[in-house]
Design an enzyme around this catalytic site. Structure first.
Site, PDB file in Angstrom:
ATOM      1  N   GLY A  80       0.840  -1.196   0.000  1.00 46.38           N
ATOM      2  CA  GLY A  80       0.000   0.000   0.000  1.00 46.38           C
ATOM      3  C   GLY A  80       0.868   1.235   0.000  1.00 46.38           C
ATOM      4  O   GLY A  80       2.075   1.152   0.258  1.00 46.38           O
ATOM      5  N   LYS A  81       0.316   2.345  -0.327  1.00 49.43           N
ATOM      6  CA  LYS A  81       1.038   3.612  -0.228  1.00 49.43           C
ATOM      7  C   LYS A  81       0.009   4.719  -0.170  1.00 49.43           C
ATOM      8  O   LYS A  81      -1.107   4.570  -0.688  1.00 49.43           O
ATOM      9  CB  LYS A  81       1.928   3.822  -1.451  1.00 49.43           C
ATOM     10  CG  LYS A  81       3.100   4.735  -1.196  1.00 49.43           C
ATOM     11  CD  LYS A  81       4.192   4.017  -0.440  1.00 49.43           C
ATOM     12  CE  LYS A  81       5.416   4.863  -0.206  1.00 49.43           C
ATOM     13  NZ  LYS A  81       6.521   4.044   0.315  1.00 49.43           N
ATOM     14  N   GLY A  82       0.377   5.828   0.457  1.00 48.07           N
ATOM     15  CA  GLY A  82      -0.530   6.959   0.513  1.00 48.07           C
ATOM     16  C   GLY A  82       0.248   8.245   0.418  1.00 48.07           C
ATOM     17  O   GLY A  82       1.478   8.255   0.543  1.00 48.07           O
TER      18      GLY A  82
END
Ligand code: NAD
Length: 420
Positions: free
Chosen positions: A108-110
């Site tokens: 995931g990444k944000g």
């Protein structure tokens, strides 16, 4: 959405790399499609009150690439250039790192498009807390566990943990990793990535029949990764002969006193001007003779213009993406530089993040030696797998690492089947 994502150059690059490995693995069209595209792309607006009383709306993103093997794991980035395509690419790369290390996670990444250097602590806190509230429907410790990245730090994780816990009505430390020890962060997390870089380098030296004691290392970058790589190299008996940071580079053929350098950097904010070394041109530093060259700062630091001039035996990729594809081809043709690819070399950070999550779920804190011993075990296993795959298939270590990772994800998808 497919075309919009592919128009982003960073996402297009991640897909191109994926397709090369998928071709090599001969992945079926079905598994290939399902493995390539992100499961969830979430974009929210984040309004905050600025210190001058005005209101500003920021755009925040979170991409959950896949949840096949467990919750997604990955950083939260605050930078002006953040956009959905870049975040999606970074989430895909996190996938491969988690899968290579056999962690029960997807990638995931944000990120929030903002310039944290121009914002006050109060503004950053309001931004973080409002973003966390907007994310509440999409995150929990079994779905998505954030961590610090560029422009964020353990304080940011503390605010996320507090906002989420306030909403839940009780402390939920497992919602983030890389948080302060006072909030059940893990011992050993701060040094984990640099420790892993030094550990992988020394193990590789042994595998190549080199002597670790008295060998030499050059490090680009003296931030979290570079500095802890330097201290750990020293601990393992390796002389750190040169380091650089954004301001310049220093050199001492006899080996730098890294404890004294740490004090100098704490006082001045840079390695430049350190009394125990000579200044050297930052580009020349990368081409000095050494056993290990560890780029621990920027992406694309090793490129077509300098790959032919490197004089190291081992290239230990502490940074993400420090070697361009052109440099890879040059190094491959040379055949005298052993590359420890980034998804293996800098995986110490995500591995200890995983340990932090496990400790939080267990409500039990481990001692630092336990954390580092377990980290060495995970790295050791992954290194052996990569070396074995590369030798058996006659491919580069980078291809081997990516192929093992993508195969792991593909196998998990195949084992679960497709709903409905
Ligand atoms: P950091 O911000 O703590 O440190 C970056 C260092 O690089 C600083 O010393 C800075 O001065 C230096 N630098 C910047 N531009 C430079 C230049 N042109 N030449 C030489 N040095 C330069 O960042 P970090 O956390 O140490 O991360 C470094 C790299 O490692 C990044 O690619 C990051 O994505 C990657 N990484 C970090 C972690 C982690 O746990 N921190 C984990 C995996 C990968």
């Amino acid at each position: 959405m497919r075309n919009e994502l592919l128009q982003n150059p960073v996402f297009a690059m991640a897909v191109e790399q994926f397709d090369i490995v998928a071709d090599f693995l001969n992945l079926s069209a079905d598994i290939r499609e399902r493995t390539k595209w992100p499961k969830r792309l979430i974009t929210v607006t984040v309004p905050i009150r600025r210190d001058d009383g005005s209101t500003q709306v920021f755009f925040g993103h979170r991409v959950q690439h896949h949840l096949t093997r467990g919750p997604v794991k990955g950083g939260l980035r605050y930078h002006p250039s953040v956009d959905l395509g870049e975040v999606a690419a970074l989430a895909m790369w996190m996938n491969w790192k988690c899968a290579l290390m056999d962690l029960p996670y997807g990638g995931g990444k944000g990120g929030i498009a903002c310039d944290p250097r121009t914002m006050s602590t109060g503004e950053l806190e309001r931004l973080t807390r409002r973003f966390t509230m907007e994310m509440i429907p999409f995150i929990n410790p079994e779905t998505d566990v954030m961590a610090p990245d560029m422009g964020t730090n353990e304080q940011t994780m503390g605010w996320i943990a507090d906002t989420y816990s306030t909403h839940a009505g009780h402390l939920v430390p497992s919602i983030v990793t890389g948080k302060p020890i006072a909030l059940q962060g893990s011992r050993g997390r701060t040094q984990a990535t640099g420790y892993g870089v030094a550990y992988c380098s020394c193990r590789t030296m042994e595998n190549l029949g080199m002597t670790v004691q008295g060998s030499t290392a050059v490090i680009q970058g003296f931030g979290n990764v570079g500095s802890h790589a330097a201290y750990t190299f020293n601990r393992f008996g390796v002389k750190v002969t040169g380091v650089s940071d954004v301001n310049g580079a220093i050199w001492n053929a006899g080996g730098l006193d890294t404890a004294a350098l740490r004090e100098h950097v704490a006082l001045t904010g840079t390695v430049v001007g350190f009394a125990g070394a000579e200044p050297i041109d930052a580009d020349e530093l990368l081409c000095q003779p050494c056993d290990v060259l560890a780029p621990c700062a920027l992406d694309r630091a090793i490129h077509g213009g300098n790959a032919g001039d490197l004089k190291c035996r081992i290239l230990a990729e502490g940074a993400n993406g420090p070697t361009t594809p052109e440099a890879d081809r040059i190094l491959d043709a040379r055949g005298d530089v052993f590359v420890i690819p980034d998804i293996l070399c800098n995986a110490g950070g995500v591995t200890v993040s995983y340990f932090e999550w496990v400790q939080n779920l267990q409500r039990f804190q481990w001692e630092e030696t336990e954390v580092l011993t377990k980290l060495e075990g995970v790295l050791h296993k992954a290194m052996d797998k990569v070396a074995d795959f590369a030798a058996r298939q006659g491919v580069t270590t980078r291809m081997a690492a990516q192929a093992i990772a993508i195969q792991n994800v593909a196998e998990s998808k195949a084992a679960r089947g497709m709903f409905p």
